[in-house]
Design an enzyme around this catalytic site. Structure first.
Site, PDB file in Angstrom:
ATOM      1  N   HIS A 106      35.371  33.983  17.863  1.00 53.85           N
ATOM      2  CA  HIS A 106      36.397  33.789  19.193  1.00 53.85           C
ATOM      3  C   HIS A 106      37.040  32.602  18.710  1.00 53.85           C
ATOM      4  CE1 HIS A 106      31.181  34.647  20.292  1.00 53.85           C
ATOM      5  NE2 HIS A 106      31.458  35.368  20.151  1.00 53.85           N
ATOM      6  N   ASP A 134      35.536  30.051  16.776  1.00 52.76           N
ATOM      7  CA  ASP A 134      34.754  30.287  16.001  1.00 52.76           C
ATOM      8  C   ASP A 134      36.319  29.142  14.994  1.00 52.76           C
ATOM      9  OD1 ASP A 134      32.541  31.200  16.110  1.00 52.76           O
ATOM     10  OD2 ASP A 134      32.819  33.388  16.832  1.00 52.76           O
ATOM     11  N   GLU A 185      34.397  44.850  26.332  1.00 51.69           N
ATOM     12  CA  GLU A 185      32.563  44.902  25.965  1.00 51.69           C
ATOM     13  C   GLU A 185      31.231  45.046  27.060  1.00 51.69           C
ATOM     14  OE1 GLU A 185      31.256  42.446  22.739  1.00 51.69           O
ATOM     15  OE2 GLU A 185      29.610  42.687  23.180  1.00 51.69           O
ATOM     16  N   GLU A 201      28.379  48.276  23.228  1.00 51.28           N
ATOM     17  CA  GLU A 201      27.045  47.464  22.487  1.00 51.28           C
ATOM     18  C   GLU A 201      26.287  47.961  22.682  1.00 51.28           C
ATOM     19  OE1 GLU A 201      26.918  43.182  21.745  1.00 51.28           O
ATOM     20  OE2 GLU A 201      24.880  43.786  21.958  1.00 51.28           O
ATOM     21  N   ASP A 226      19.106  40.657  26.628  1.00 45.78           N
ATOM     22  CA  ASP A 226      19.737  40.271  25.581  1.00 45.78           C
ATOM     23  C   ASP A 226      19.128  40.173  24.640  1.00 45.78           C
ATOM     24  OD1 ASP A 226      21.905  41.822  24.427  1.00 45.78           O
ATOM     25  OD2 ASP A 226      22.984  39.734  25.246  1.00 45.78           O
ATOM     26  N   ASP A 262      26.366  43.675  16.413  1.00 48.54           N
ATOM     27  CA  ASP A 262      26.299  42.218  17.028  1.00 48.54           C
ATOM     28  C   ASP A 262      24.103  42.092  16.820  1.00 48.54           C
ATOM     29  OD1 ASP A 262      26.914  40.146  18.191  1.00 48.54           O
ATOM     30  OD2 ASP A 262      27.245  41.094  20.089  1.00 48.54           O
TER      31      ASP A 262
HETATM   32  C1  GLO Z   1      26.697  38.947  24.248  1.00 46.32           C
HETATM   33  C2  GLO Z   1      27.661  39.544  23.428  1.00 46.32           C
HETATM   34  C3  GLO Z   1      28.571  38.807  22.705  1.00 46.32           C
HETATM   35  C4  GLO Z   1      30.028  39.095  21.993  1.00 46.32           C
HETATM   36  C5  GLO Z   1      30.399  38.237  21.619  1.00 46.32           C
HETATM   37  C6  GLO Z   1      31.665  38.884  20.844  1.00 46.32           C
HETATM   38  O1  GLO Z   1      26.081  39.459  25.310  1.00 46.32           O
HETATM   39  O2  GLO Z   1      27.484  40.944  22.689  1.00 46.32           O
HETATM   40  O3  GLO Z   1      27.370  39.319  21.413  1.00 46.32           O
HETATM   41  O4  GLO Z   1      29.695  40.615  21.794  1.00 46.32           O
HETATM   42  O5  GLO Z   1      30.502  36.936  21.585  1.00 46.32           O
HETATM   43  O6  GLO Z   1      32.747  38.289  21.954  1.00 46.32           O
HETATM   44 MG    MG Z   2      28.197  42.027  21.294  1.00 46.66          MG
END
Ligand code: GLO
Ligand code: MG
Length: 343
Positions: free
Chosen positions: A48, A51, A173, A209, A247, A281
């Protein structure tokens, strides 16, 4: 030996806090995480923006770049690359109602500022990829935003990023919900539509994802395949998820091994290792102890590599013969026997 290169984010080693309870593990420094990631065999790290530069809202553009250079030096020390930078628009007080689609013009401007700074940070870290997890780009109250206006705002925000930097690549994403009720960009199909509407579709792709596909009621391998068909799979976030609920970011393959196998199968069939990294992830369970903080990463790598080895042994001649004869019961059993280690 795996053909793939693996990545992970600092957020994947976390303190165990959730919406209902506080930390259960001690925080670990960024540098200690890098050292462990390198030891476990990861090639790159995902970030991020904050981060890399935690207090970035309070810094000038030049100060942000200088902070990013310090993290780049730390990555170099451990032989790690940076894969992508993602503006963390969902954590900030400016973006309670979303960033690019916020109902406040000032918030939308702030979101663009963070997107541009994310590009600056990516450049300092030596990478050309921005990931947009559009966490709050949706509604809590269905009538609060127009889905037409919001979709156009997302396209325009990406166009601005493409104009800001001539070679940066952007990937969305998708996730259908959480933390918002209704997302504007919930699946890979949505992402392909947005990509096609931008000023440079070749530079706009997807990050699939596994858990998000399951949350949308879709098959992750088919979602991966859909993006690959358009050469738009820029990265992946592999993990697992027990059906349509909160999630979970479970270790890869622990809920549905056949579904995990088919994700690797489609990646292998399309030589994805030549195109992008495999990001994991995944999150440790809340009950995990400090000393086991990295166990879920080790497990995910181990399961991925074991299934990759099975995908490499997949008998395509035999499968093709069964397909030609429409002997799908036998094809299914062959696949299951392979996964179970019986052939
Ligand atoms: C949450 C996401 C999160 C993203 C990460 C990168 O549901 O999967 O983990 O992948 O923040 O933007
Ligand atoms: Mg993710």
């Amino acid at each position: 030996m795996s053909k793939f290169k693996f990545t992970v984010g600092p957020w994947n080693v976390h303190t165990g806090a959730d919406s209902y309870g506080p930390e259960t593990r001690q925080p670990i420094s960024l540098e200690a995480k890098f050292a462990k990631f390198a030891e476990l065999g990861f090639s790159a790290v995902q970030f991020h923006d904050d981060d890399v530069v935690p207090n970035m809202n309070d810094l000038s553009e030049e100060e942000i770049k200088a902070e990013a250079r310090k993290v780049k030096a730390m990555l170099d020390k451990y032989g790690l690359a940076a894969e992508f930078v993602a503006p963390r628009l969902w954590m900030d007080s400016h973006t309670a109602d979303g960033g690019f689609t916020s109902t406040s013009a000032a918030d939308r401007e702030f979101a663009m500022w963070r997107a541009y700074r994310s590009i600056d940070i990516a450049r300092e870290l030596g990478c050309d990829l921005i990931v947009l997890w559009l966490a709050r780009e949706g509604t809590l109250c269905a009538e609060s935003k127009s889905p037409v206006t919001a979709t156009k705002q997302i396209v325009e925000a990406i166009n601005n990023m493409l104009r800001y930097d001539d070679t940066i690549r952007v990937c969305i994403e998708p996730k259908p919900n959480e933390p918002i009720d209704r997302s504007f960009c919930g699946t890979i199909g949505h992402v392909m539509g947005v990509s096609a509407a931008t000023i440079d579709p070749k530079r706009v792709g997807a990050n699939l994802e596994s858990a998000h596909a399951v949350l949308a009621g879709l098959d992750p391998a088919n979602e991966i395949g859909f993006a690959l068909a358009f050469d738009k799979l820029f990265t992946v976030h592999l993990n697992d998820q027990n059906g349509i609920r909160y999630d979970q970011d479970k270790s890869f393959g622990v809920e549905n091994l056949r579904q995990a196998f088919n994700q690797i199968k489609v990646l292998c069939e399309n030589r994805y290792w030549e195109k992008g990294y495999v990001g994991l992830d995944v999150k440790a369970m809340r009950t995990t102890s400090d000393e086991d903080s990295y166990e879920h990463l080790k497990n995910s790598l181990e399961i991925f590599k074991a299934l990759e080895e099975k995908a490499a042994r997949y008998n395509y001649d035999y499968a093709d013969k069964l397909i030609a004869e429409r002997k799908f019961e036998q094809l299914e059993m062959y696949t299951m026997n392979l996964i179970m280690g019986l052939v």
